[in-house]
Motif scaffolding. Structure first.
Motif, PDB file in Angstrom:
ATOM      1  N   GLY A 172      12.208  31.956  29.423  1.00  0.00           N
ATOM      2  CA  GLY A 172      12.325  32.012  27.978  1.00  0.00           C
ATOM      3  C   GLY A 172      13.580  31.308  27.512  1.00  0.00           C
ATOM      4  N   THR A 173      13.478  30.618  26.366  1.00  0.00           N
ATOM      5  CA  THR A 173      14.656  29.947  25.803  1.00  0.00           C
ATOM      6  C   THR A 173      14.860  30.397  24.362  1.00  0.00           C
ATOM      7  OG1 THR A 173      13.446  28.030  24.932  1.00  0.00           O
ATOM      8  CG2 THR A 173      14.174  27.933  27.231  1.00  0.00           C
ATOM      9  N   PHE A 174      16.122  30.480  23.953  1.00  0.00           N
ATOM     10  CA  PHE A 174      16.441  30.823  22.573  1.00  0.00           C
ATOM     11  C   PHE A 174      17.899  30.475  22.317  1.00  0.00           C
ATOM     12  CE2 PHE A 174      16.833  34.546  25.289  1.00  0.00           C
ATOM     13  CZ  PHE A 174      18.128  34.974  25.061  1.00  0.00           C
ATOM     14  N   ARG A 175      18.226  30.279  21.037  1.00  0.00           N
ATOM     15  CA  ARG A 175      19.616  30.016  20.653  1.00  0.00           C
ATOM     16  C   ARG A 175      20.009  31.000  19.561  1.00  0.00           C
ATOM     17  NH1 ARG A 175      21.779  24.356  18.192  1.00  0.00           N
ATOM     18  NH2 ARG A 175      20.412  25.039  16.495  1.00  0.00           N
ATOM     19  N   PRO A 176      20.886  31.946  19.834  1.00  0.00           N
ATOM     20  CA  PRO A 176      21.332  32.891  18.816  1.00  0.00           C
ATOM     21  C   PRO A 176      22.132  32.178  17.722  1.00  0.00           C
ATOM     22  CG  PRO A 176      21.834  33.682  21.032  1.00  0.00           C
ATOM     23  CD  PRO A 176      21.453  32.241  21.156  1.00  0.00           C
ATOM     24  N   HIS A 181      22.733  39.326  17.169  1.00  0.00           N
ATOM     25  CA  HIS A 181      23.408  40.194  18.139  1.00  0.00           C
ATOM     26  C   HIS A 181      22.621  40.115  19.446  1.00  0.00           C
ATOM     27  CE1 HIS A 181      25.925  41.874  14.952  1.00  0.00           C
ATOM     28  NE2 HIS A 181      24.826  41.934  14.212  1.00  0.00           N
ATOM     29  N   PRO A 182      22.762  39.033  20.175  1.00  0.00           N
ATOM     30  CA  PRO A 182      21.918  38.793  21.350  1.00  0.00           C
ATOM     31  C   PRO A 182      22.208  39.762  22.488  1.00  0.00           C
ATOM     32  CG  PRO A 182      23.657  37.167  21.237  1.00  0.00           C
ATOM     33  CD  PRO A 182      23.728  37.937  19.954  1.00  0.00           C
ATOM     34  N   PRO A 219      14.637  45.099  25.313  1.00  0.00           N
ATOM     35  CA  PRO A 219      16.080  44.910  25.081  1.00  0.00           C
ATOM     36  C   PRO A 219      16.408  43.926  23.963  1.00  0.00           C
ATOM     37  CG  PRO A 219      15.399  43.695  27.032  1.00  0.00           C
ATOM     38  CD  PRO A 219      14.212  44.501  26.600  1.00  0.00           C
ATOM     39  N   TYR A 220      15.449  43.061  23.578  1.00  0.00           N
ATOM     40  CA  TYR A 220      15.759  42.022  22.589  1.00  0.00           C
ATOM     41  C   TYR A 220      15.702  42.568  21.161  1.00  0.00           C
ATOM     42  CZ  TYR A 220      15.262  38.347  26.157  1.00  0.00           C
ATOM     43  OH  TYR A 220      15.404  37.537  27.253  1.00  0.00           O
ATOM     44  N   GLU A 221      16.464  41.913  20.280  1.00  0.00           N
ATOM     45  CA  GLU A 221      16.407  42.244  18.859  1.00  0.00           C
ATOM     46  C   GLU A 221      15.030  41.978  18.272  1.00  0.00           C
ATOM     47  OE1 GLU A 221      20.020  41.541  16.111  1.00  0.00           O
ATOM     48  OE2 GLU A 221      20.078  39.901  17.567  1.00  0.00           O
ATOM     49  N   HIS A 222      14.452  40.832  18.643  1.00  0.00           N
ATOM     50  CA  HIS A 222      13.166  40.407  18.086  1.00  0.00           C
ATOM     51  C   HIS A 222      12.232  40.009  19.224  1.00  0.00           C
ATOM     52  CE1 HIS A 222      15.079  40.439  14.167  1.00  0.00           C
ATOM     53  NE2 HIS A 222      16.028  39.636  14.616  1.00  0.00           N
ATOM     54  N   PRO A 223      11.554  40.964  19.857  1.00  0.00           N
ATOM     55  CA  PRO A 223      10.639  40.621  20.948  1.00  0.00           C
ATOM     56  C   PRO A 223       9.499  39.738  20.446  1.00  0.00           C
ATOM     57  CG  PRO A 223      11.059  42.983  20.862  1.00  0.00           C
ATOM     58  CD  PRO A 223      11.615  42.407  19.609  1.00  0.00           C
ATOM     59  N   ALA A 224       9.077  38.810  21.272  1.00  0.00           N
ATOM     60  CA  ALA A 224       7.930  37.959  20.952  1.00  0.00           C
ATOM     61  C   ALA A 224       6.668  38.666  21.423  1.00  0.00           C
ATOM     62  CB  ALA A 224       8.065  36.602  21.640  1.00  0.00           C
TER      63      ALA A 224
END
Length: 368
Positions: A172-176, A181-182, A219-224
């Motif tokens: 998985g990739t993402f950029r906060p 609040h990653p 654990p993520y703020e915004h789960p996919a």
């Protein structure tokens, strides 16, 4: 024990998501945080029910039929429903109804009737469609915890199997960005995380609960999360039941049925076949499902509240229909409610809560 705790227990037995869209099951009167020591179980909420509950110092009435069906624009003492609402509030009695969700639930009203008839190879007369596939990506080290939470909430059930899922590994990739609040990674920096994609089937009754625990365990703020409705997937949820009984001669069926369901009398439309083996049953008002019963191949359909034109339709379809009365069938749902509630309280070790039954006057009809 609080009202909301009892409500949560009841809704595990018959999830609100199983209720029909026109229904009004749930807590219609009362304080969710109110303390409960005694519960009165009944089919309908009447003045007599509330008077009995008040006399027994019960704080909660659990009924099959909701106290409030339609929209109330005013609560007045000169309106029958308004008067009951006012009486419950004045007496400090909460009122909870579990109606079509109890009818449709596995093990609920219609399974209770099917059990009493010894019905085998049963299935819903009108199945509920709407099974879903829920998929979510989770960091590797948290995948097991999230999956277990989903299982515990009802995901992953397929026939006689449970905890069924499919997992694939990936990245998985993402950029906060600013304000984020990653859980892992740094703001303004692209993160690459080893993740697992979890997929499991969820029925309509458990979907909301599964999504809620998934969000809490992730654990993520915004789960996919993907939720995909499987239109062709059928479940064991639905209205009524149809199945086989031990074959019985048509001339013996009605006395047998009255004994099994504790019925003083029934109304019958159509001629019973020489032998009865396949039976459809639906507690309450089931006349609108006569066509479905005929298409199911049932030898006879047992339900309640059959009107004149319904009977004519059944005769045109060559389907014998036994009208056992609304109360005659749904009184067995009260028995199920008592057992289910008592078993749940026992499991939770709430032995201090007493269950009482409003047994008097539940049937509004008598033979003149």
């Amino acid at each position: 024990m609080k009202v909301r705790e009892i409500v949560e227990a009841l809704e595990r037995l018959a999830p609100p998501a199983l209720a029909e869209s026109w229904d009004n099951s749930g807590l219609t009167v009362g304080d969710p945080d109110g303390e409960v020591r005694r519960i009165v179980v009944t089919l309908d909420v009447t003045e007599g029910t509330l008077e009995y509950a008040a006399a027994m110092e019960a704080e909660l009435v659990v009924a099959h039929h909701p106290l409030i069906f339609g929209k109330l624009s005013a609560i007045r003492a000169d309106d029958p429903v308004g008067r009951l609402v006012m009486k419950a509030v004045r007496s400090g009695i909460a009122v909870y109804g579990m109606h079509t969700n109890l009818d449709n639930a596995p093990g609920g009203m219609n399974d209770e009737l099917a059990d009493r008839l010894g019905m085998m190879d049963r299935r819903p007369l009108v199945p509920l469609s709407g099974a879903y596939k829920v998929a979510v990506t989770v960091p590797d080290e948290h995948a097991e915890a999230v999956m277990n939470a989903m299982f515990d909430a009802g995901a992953g059930k397929m026939g006689h199997y449970d905890r069924c899922a499919f997992k694939t590994e990936g990245e998985g990739t993402f950029r906060p960005l600013a304000g984020a609040h990653p859980f892992v990674g740094q703001r303004e920096t692209t993160a690459r995380v080893p993740e697992e994609k979890l997929e499991a089937l969820v029925d309509r009754a458990h979907l909301d609960g599964v999504l809620a625990v998934l969000a809490k365990a992730h654990p993520y703020e915004h789960p996919a999360v993907d939720v995909i409705e499987l239109f062709r997937q059928k479940t064991d949820l639905g209205t009524g039941r149809v199945g086989r009984i031990v074959p019985i001669q048509g001339g013996e069926f009605l006395p047998w049925l009255k004994e099994k369901l504790d019925l003083p009398y029934v109304r019958v439309c159509g001629d019973l076949p020489q032998w009865v083996e396949k039976v459809a049953v639906l507690g309450g008002s089931g006349a609108s499902y006569i066509l479905a019963a005929a298409r199911s191949g049932a030898d006879v359909y047992v339900t309640g509240d059959v009107k004149h034109h319904d009977a004519l339709l059944a005769k045109e379809l060559s389907l014998p229909v036994v009208d056992a009365g609304h109360y005659g069938l749904e009184k067995h749902g009260v028995d199920w409610l008592i057992r289910g509630l008592q078993n749940t309280l026992n499991e939770l070790q709430y032995n201090q809560v007493e269950i009482l039954v409003d047994a008097a006057g539940m049937d509004p009809f008598y033979l003149g």
